[in-house]
Design an enzyme around this catalytic site. Sequence first.
Site, short mmCIF file in Angstrom:
data_model
loop_
_atom_site.label_atom_id
_atom_site.label_comp_id
_atom_site.label_asym_id
_atom_site.label_seq_id
_atom_site.Cartn_x
_atom_site.Cartn_y
_atom_site.Cartn_z
N HIS A 88 48.99 49.03 51.47
CA HIS A 88 49.92 49.00 50.33
C HIS A 88 50.42 50.40 49.99
O HIS A 88 50.04 50.99 48.97
CB HIS A 88 49.26 48.34 49.12
N GLU A 173 44.33 40.17 49.43
CA GLU A 173 42.91 40.05 49.76
C GLU A 173 42.30 38.80 49.13
O GLU A 173 41.50 38.10 49.77
CB GLU A 173 42.17 41.30 49.27
N THR A 211 37.64 43.78 46.88
CA THR A 211 36.99 45.07 47.17
C THR A 211 37.61 46.25 46.43
O THR A 211 37.04 47.34 46.43
CB THR A 211 37.04 45.38 48.68
N CYS A 241 34.39 48.24 47.62
CA CYS A 241 34.16 49.13 48.75
C CYS A 241 33.75 50.53 48.31
O CYS A 241 34.04 50.96 47.19
CB CYS A 241 35.39 49.17 49.66
N SER A 269 49.44 48.77 45.06
CA SER A 269 48.12 49.20 45.50
C SER A 269 47.12 48.99 44.37
O SER A 269 47.13 49.71 43.37
CB SER A 269 48.15 50.69 45.90
N SER A 270 46.26 48.00 44.53
CA SER A 270 45.30 47.67 43.48
C SER A 270 44.38 48.83 43.17
O SER A 270 44.15 49.17 42.00
CB SER A 270 44.47 46.44 43.90
N SER A 313 45.28 54.22 50.10
CA SER A 313 46.31 53.98 51.12
C SER A 313 47.42 55.02 51.09
O SER A 313 48.45 54.83 51.74
CB SER A 313 46.91 52.57 50.94
#
Length: 361
Positions: A88, A173, A211, A241, A269-270, A313
């Site tokens: 992302h 996800e 995650t 993560c 982007s989470s 990312s």
Amino acid sequence: MPDHGEWCHHDVIKGIPVRAAAEWRLRADRTAGGFGQLHSGTMKFVPTRILLAWPRGYCAGVERAVDTVERALRIYGPPVYVRKQIVHNIHVVRDLEAKGAVFVEEEIEVPEGAVIILSAHGVAPGVYANSMARGLSVIDATCPLVTKVHLEARRFARDDYTILLIGHEGHEEVVGTSGEAPDDVILVGSPEEARTVQVADPDRVAYLSQTTLSVDETNEVIEVLRERFPNIGGPPRDDICYATQNRQEAIKDLAKESDVILVIGSDNSSNSKRLVEVSAAVGTPAYLIDDESEIDPAWLEERETVGVTSGASAPEWLVERVVEWIKAMGATTVEQLHTIDEQMRFSLPVGVREPAGQPVP
């Protein structure tokens, strides 16, 4: 962290080769009180100090996914098709498009027999079935930590558990994980939803999580679930993560030393959006930007220290560009705030691994 250069006062940070890519005209004078720098244009009291978080930027899963696309292009030649955004970040996607990658929303858009790469966020089993039916050569770039959550979902579903998946509705996800056991998964997005969710058998319940969530907020949800379902099962280790956790800890440290923080990452982007929230919770304003063009100079007014970090990312060259922009506004020092080291590396997926004894393409 790789050593890209030695410390050079104000200009090069260890691990960051700062490029003097722009010819900026600096119009700044020291203020009498020594607070920041006085800009002769519309800004006043511009920053003097840039503080960079470490760790930041690419995690092992993102590095693996981007590397997978680049190697596939070299091995198979363009076009190589990628389902969804490989990661992302719009800059990464545009860069890969320029090299010959073709991004599609669904696997059914890919010509029969072509190469398709599945993104780092994971997919439901139906995507594999559709790809096989079209004779596609599938290269799975799913992050191994996401694959771990998929395997946990299968295990709990096999044992007839209701799975409470902590995550954000619609995130790729979450869609992929839910697809592993669609009849057994209930999405829980907040502590409030955790307090009201209903299950068939309170003694056969398990939780999993996306995650890239906020560690603190996820723990709040888990605490509520454990209060309601004392026998609830869970993963052997946290699903969030390592990189998400590390970057959140790093921004907490950064927030204590900064007057304002710029978080480099795309809006979808989470993990990047969570960094903004974590900083705000500590009490330091933070702004999510794709690159330096989105910085509002007003954010930096009367702010002596600007913290900079990036989501998992976002490539490092975006950090370099933001650093140069702030220096052009008058900042004279660049420092790095070290929170924790990262050593995680993932092997490449089948389809782009080099044969034994052969050089890496």
